[in-house]
Design a protein around this motif. Structure first.
Motif, PDB file in Angstrom:
ATOM      1  N   LYS A  28       0.862  -1.268   0.009  1.00  0.00           N
ATOM      2  CA  LYS A  28       0.118   0.126   0.135  1.00  0.00           C
ATOM      3  C   LYS A  28       0.867   1.346   0.116  1.00  0.00           C
ATOM      4  O   LYS A  28       0.782   2.111  -0.781  1.00  0.00           O
ATOM      5  CB  LYS A  28      -1.060   0.022   1.289  1.00  0.00           C
ATOM      6  CG  LYS A  28      -2.014  -0.909   1.396  1.00  0.00           C
ATOM      7  CD  LYS A  28      -2.938  -0.837   2.639  1.00  0.00           C
ATOM      8  CE  LYS A  28      -2.042  -1.214   3.783  1.00  0.00           C
ATOM      9  NZ  LYS A  28      -1.854  -2.744   3.735  1.00  0.00           N
ATOM     10  N   THR A  29       1.737   1.298   0.870  1.00  0.00           N
ATOM     11  CA  THR A  29       2.495   2.508   1.082  1.00  0.00           C
ATOM     12  C   THR A  29       3.418   2.710  -0.270  1.00  0.00           C
ATOM     13  O   THR A  29       3.604   3.814  -0.807  1.00  0.00           O
ATOM     14  CB  THR A  29       3.278   2.446   2.335  1.00  0.00           C
ATOM     15  OG1 THR A  29       2.488   2.286   3.454  1.00  0.00           O
ATOM     16  CG2 THR A  29       4.097   3.569   2.571  1.00  0.00           C
ATOM     17  N   THR A  30       4.139   1.591  -0.598  1.00  0.00           N
ATOM     18  CA  THR A  30       5.071   1.763  -1.708  1.00  0.00           C
ATOM     19  C   THR A  30       4.213   2.180  -2.987  1.00  0.00           C
ATOM     20  O   THR A  30       4.655   2.963  -3.611  1.00  0.00           O
ATOM     21  CB  THR A  30       5.687   0.195  -1.895  1.00  0.00           C
ATOM     22  OG1 THR A  30       6.161  -0.203  -0.770  1.00  0.00           O
ATOM     23  CG2 THR A  30       6.489   0.453  -2.940  1.00  0.00           C
ATOM     24  N   LEU A  86      -2.281   7.880   6.468  1.00  0.00           N
ATOM     25  CA  LEU A  86      -3.290   7.750   7.268  1.00  0.00           C
ATOM     26  C   LEU A  86      -2.829   6.591   8.203  1.00  0.00           C
ATOM     27  O   LEU A  86      -3.868   5.988   8.925  1.00  0.00           O
ATOM     28  CB  LEU A  86      -4.487   7.483   6.694  1.00  0.00           C
ATOM     29  CG  LEU A  86      -5.408   8.464   6.297  1.00  0.00           C
ATOM     30  CD1 LEU A  86      -6.702   8.101   5.435  1.00  0.00           C
ATOM     31  CD2 LEU A  86      -6.163   9.142   7.577  1.00  0.00           C
ATOM     32  N   ASP A  87      -1.819   6.212   8.439  1.00  0.00           N
ATOM     33  CA  ASP A  87      -1.201   5.195   8.918  1.00  0.00           C
ATOM     34  C   ASP A  87      -0.282   5.652  10.110  1.00  0.00           C
ATOM     35  O   ASP A  87       0.591   6.289  10.073  1.00  0.00           O
ATOM     36  CB  ASP A  87      -0.264   4.058   8.372  1.00  0.00           C
ATOM     37  CG  ASP A  87       0.210   2.943   8.970  1.00  0.00           C
ATOM     38  OD1 ASP A  87      -0.159   2.858  10.208  1.00  0.00           O
ATOM     39  OD2 ASP A  87       0.485   1.850   8.149  1.00  0.00           O
ATOM     40  N   PRO A  88      -0.815   5.144  11.365  1.00  0.00           N
ATOM     41  CA  PRO A  88      -0.159   5.690  12.413  1.00  0.00           C
ATOM     42  C   PRO A  88       1.377   5.363  12.507  1.00  0.00           C
ATOM     43  O   PRO A  88       2.186   6.084  12.962  1.00  0.00           O
ATOM     44  CB  PRO A  88      -0.658   5.084  13.939  1.00  0.00           C
ATOM     45  CG  PRO A  88      -2.029   4.847  13.394  1.00  0.00           C
ATOM     46  CD  PRO A  88      -2.040   4.606  11.727  1.00  0.00           C
ATOM     47  N   GLY A  99       3.122   5.649   9.936  1.00  0.00           N
ATOM     48  CA  GLY A  99       3.887   6.642   9.374  1.00  0.00           C
ATOM     49  C   GLY A  99       4.986   6.322   8.208  1.00  0.00           C
ATOM     50  O   GLY A  99       5.861   7.081   8.038  1.00  0.00           O
ATOM     51  N   ASN A 100       4.680   5.183   7.658  1.00  0.00           N
ATOM     52  CA  ASN A 100       5.772   4.743   6.693  1.00  0.00           C
ATOM     53  C   ASN A 100       6.093   5.660   5.336  1.00  0.00           C
ATOM     54  O   ASN A 100       6.937   5.824   4.883  1.00  0.00           O
ATOM     55  CB  ASN A 100       5.532   3.263   6.139  1.00  0.00           C
ATOM     56  CG  ASN A 100       5.455   2.423   7.411  1.00  0.00           C
ATOM     57  OD1 ASN A 100       4.864   1.053   7.306  1.00  0.00           O
ATOM     58  ND2 ASN A 100       6.198   2.467   8.255  1.00  0.00           N
ATOM     59  N   ALA A 101       4.847   6.152   5.027  1.00  0.00           N
ATOM     60  CA  ALA A 101       4.903   6.987   3.855  1.00  0.00           C
ATOM     61  C   ALA A 101       5.661   8.195   4.203  1.00  0.00           C
ATOM     62  O   ALA A 101       6.283   8.961   3.438  1.00  0.00           O
ATOM     63  CB  ALA A 101       3.346   7.322   3.295  1.00  0.00           C
ATOM     64  N   LEU A 139      -4.433   8.391  -0.338  1.00  0.00           N
ATOM     65  CA  LEU A 139      -4.602   8.211   1.081  1.00  0.00           C
ATOM     66  C   LEU A 139      -4.144   6.842   1.294  1.00  0.00           C
ATOM     67  O   LEU A 139      -4.607   5.778   0.997  1.00  0.00           O
ATOM     68  CB  LEU A 139      -6.298   8.266   1.122  1.00  0.00           C
ATOM     69  CG  LEU A 139      -7.017   9.455   1.016  1.00  0.00           C
ATOM     70  CD1 LEU A 139      -8.679   9.307   1.108  1.00  0.00           C
ATOM     71  CD2 LEU A 139      -6.729  10.719   1.702  1.00  0.00           C
ATOM     72  N   ASP A 140      -2.860   6.903   2.236  1.00  0.00           N
ATOM     73  CA  ASP A 140      -2.374   5.746   2.588  1.00  0.00           C
ATOM     74  C   ASP A 140      -2.778   5.144   3.799  1.00  0.00           C
ATOM     75  O   ASP A 140      -2.543   5.475   4.798  1.00  0.00           O
ATOM     76  CB  ASP A 140      -1.078   5.784   2.771  1.00  0.00           C
ATOM     77  CG  ASP A 140      -0.187   4.615   2.959  1.00  0.00           C
ATOM     78  OD1 ASP A 140      -0.335   3.441   2.398  1.00  0.00           O
ATOM     79  OD2 ASP A 140       1.079   4.738   3.562  1.00  0.00           O
ATOM     80  N   CYS A 141      -3.538   4.195   3.585  1.00  0.00           N
ATOM     81  CA  CYS A 141      -4.542   3.199   4.626  1.00  0.00           C
ATOM     82  C   CYS A 141      -3.655   2.773   5.635  1.00  0.00           C
ATOM     83  O   CYS A 141      -2.761   1.847   4.940  1.00  0.00           O
ATOM     84  CB  CYS A 141      -5.639   2.813   3.991  1.00  0.00           C
ATOM     85  SG  CYS A 141      -7.022   3.573   3.374  1.00  0.00           S
TER      86      CYS A 141
HETATM   87 MG   LIG Z   1       1.787   1.005   4.846  1.00  0.00          MG
END
Ligand SMILES: [Mg+2]
Ligand SMILES: Nc1ncnc2c1ncn2[C@@H]1O[C@H](COP(=O)(O)OP(=O)(O)O)[C@@H](O)[C@H]1O
Length: 253
Positions: free
Chosen positions: A19-21, A42-44, A46-48, A124-126
């Motif tokens: 997802k993030t990639t 939107l991910d706690p 915070g990878n993005a 939106l990165d979930c």
């Molecule tokens: Mg991710």
């Protein structure tokens, strides 16, 4: 009048499927193609955010859900044309809050309403769950973009996800559609990838992106340099695949 921004929720309740990639790299490719792109983490975890070399010490996605204006929260990512709303670990607490508030599913949709004007694409990165942050993303998006890892059980969970998309469409967001299913971490030499791909295409036909994203060490390395793959190693197979995905996304929209 400007064309309204297309908002993509990059969603799959499984973790580690890309997802993030996908959000970072499709966003960066469109930005390089001259589009104004916004990425909202939107991910706690915070990878993005960290993958773009940003440290969220100030404004973050939590503030956006608290009603602070997008314009003051979106910051340049360091990559031309790509802005970011960063995530911090406090977003996990925000998620709990959302689930207890009346109408908490639509906070993000309301925060984005009428403030997306500068952008033509929003990603939106979930997080990897069906929790309130993902529901908020699906309620705010016009399209769901679904990465699926080439592995056994890849399809398990996919019908659940598509069910959730239908539910959100019926209850919260009639405009929501599936933009496409993207096969990630494909290894063309293995029987496994071939099986997963043919099963996916057999079940979901045209919903599946023609392009598949190969397993690529460069894609995995790029975030540790705080860069999208096209900035880290433009000629890598991974960067080239995401360029094709971005172009396909434009054609599909
Ligand atoms: Mg991710
Ligand atoms: N195509 C790929 N080839 C190799 N590694 C990948 C690829 N896509 C993602 N990765 C790596 O796999 C891990 C999970 O990907 P990520 O995008 O963070 O998934 P998610 O956001 O769904 O949890 C990360 O370490 C990432 O760098």
């Amino acid at each position: 009048m400007a064309v309204p921004a297309r908002v993509y929720a990059v969603a799959n309740q499984k973790g580690g499927v890309g997802k993030t990639t996908t959000a970072v790299n499709v966003g960066a490719c469109l930005a390089e193609a001259g589009e104004r792109v916004l990425l909202i983490d939107l991910d706690p975890q915070g990878n993005a955010t960290s993958g773009l070399g940003v440290r969220a010490n100030g404004a973050s996605t939590h503030d956006l859900l608290d009603g602070i204006a997008l314009a003051s929260l979106a910051k340049p990512s360091g990559f031309h044309n790509l802005d970011l709303v960063a995530a911090k670990t406090d977003l996990a607490a925000a998620a709990v809050d959302l689930s207890t508030r009346e109408g908490g599913e639509r906070y993000l949709a309301e925060a984005l309403e009428s403030s997306l004007e500068p952008y033509s694409f929003v990603f939106l990165d979930c997080p990897p769950s069906f929790g309130p942050l993902t529901v908020n993303a699906l309620a705010a998006a016009s399209r769901a973009l679904v990465p699926v890892q080439a592995e056994y059980f890849a399809l398990e969970g996919l019908s659940q996800l598509l069910g959730t998309v239908n539910l959100v469409q019926a209850r919260l967001n009639p405009d929501l559609e599936v933009a496409g299913i993207l096969l990630t971490m494909a290894d063309g030499r293995t029987r496994l990838t071939a099986d997963v791909e043919s099963e996916l295409r057999g079940h979901f036909g045209e919903l599946v992106f023609t392009t598949t994203v190969p397993r690529s060490v460069r894609l995995a390395e790029a975030p540790s340099h705080g860069l999208p793959a096209i900035a880290y190693d433009r000629r890598s197979a991974g960067a080239q695949a995401y360029w094709k995905v971005a172009m396909e996304l434009v054609e599909r929209s």
